[in-house]
Scaffold this motif. Structure first.
Motif, PDB file in Angstrom:
ATOM      1  N   ASP A  83      17.881  -6.054  40.130  1.00 14.73           N
ATOM      2  CA  ASP A  83      19.291  -6.196  40.521  1.00 14.73           C
ATOM      3  C   ASP A  83      19.875  -4.849  40.931  1.00 14.73           C
ATOM      4  OD1 ASP A  83      19.445  -9.006  39.817  1.00 14.73           O
ATOM      5  OD2 ASP A  83      19.365  -8.336  37.731  1.00 14.73           O
ATOM      6  N   HIS A 110      17.603  -4.693  35.729  1.00 12.11           N
ATOM      7  CA  HIS A 110      18.014  -6.093  35.746  1.00 12.11           C
ATOM      8  C   HIS A 110      19.302  -6.248  34.949  1.00 12.11           C
ATOM      9  CE1 HIS A 110      13.717  -6.238  36.696  1.00 12.11           C
ATOM     10  NE2 HIS A 110      14.071  -7.242  37.465  1.00 12.11           N
ATOM     11  N   ASN A 111      20.200  -7.031  35.470  1.00 11.28           N
ATOM     12  CA  ASN A 111      21.477  -7.265  34.797  1.00 11.28           C
ATOM     13  C   ASN A 111      21.255  -7.694  33.352  1.00 11.28           C
ATOM     14  OD1 ASN A 111      23.200  -6.703  36.998  1.00 11.28           O
ATOM     15  ND2 ASN A 111      22.833  -8.738  37.842  1.00 11.28           N
TER      16      ASN A 111
END
Length: 142
Positions: A83, A110-111
């Protein structure tokens, strides 16, 4: 400032004295996976020219490292379905530097997933090999 030490671990990697999981190399830089990654795909980009850190690197060498870091970041976004990307560079002990050869950390993010603490665990060889293979393929346009 302390002088560059040609016996640091990254200088030894450049000379082929220590192995690495190489993902990219050109005339000016080498990029390889961190064996103690803070995130999957964590890659280190270093100049081939001797430079202790940001404070003593020649501008042209820094430009080569920055271009390679961007190339690695773009490939890592796809390869690791990231992300975002975190770039880190530490200069001198007080700045958090541990290995005294300029390097930029390129970490796919990544979130909602935090980075692991630095040097918290050594990654499994098979995971590193798989990550390197995938990142090399992405860098070659495959």
């Amino acid at each position: 400032m302390t002088a560059y030490d040609p016996n640091n671990i990254f200088a030894k990697i450049l000379r082929g004295e220590f192995p690495c999981y190489k993902v990219y190399e050109d005339d000016h830089v080498l990029a390889f996976l961190d064996i103690m990654p803070r995130a999957p795909g964590h890659t280190l980009v270093i100049p081939k020219a001797p430079a202790r850190n940001l404070l003593d690197v020649k501008p042209d060498d820094l430009a080569h490292v920055a271009r390679a870091a961007q190339k690695i970041a773009r490939a890592a976004m796809t390869t690791f379905k990231a992300d975002g990307i975190t770039l880190q560079q530490f200069s001198e002990s007080a700045g958090g530097q541990v290995v005294f050869h300029l390097h930029i950390h390129v970490m796919p993010r990544h979130n909602g997933i935090a980075l692991l603490p630095p040097a918290s665990r050594k990654e499994d060889v098979k995971v590193l090999e798989d990550s390197a293979t995938k990142l090399i393929a992405a860098l070659q346009g495959g």
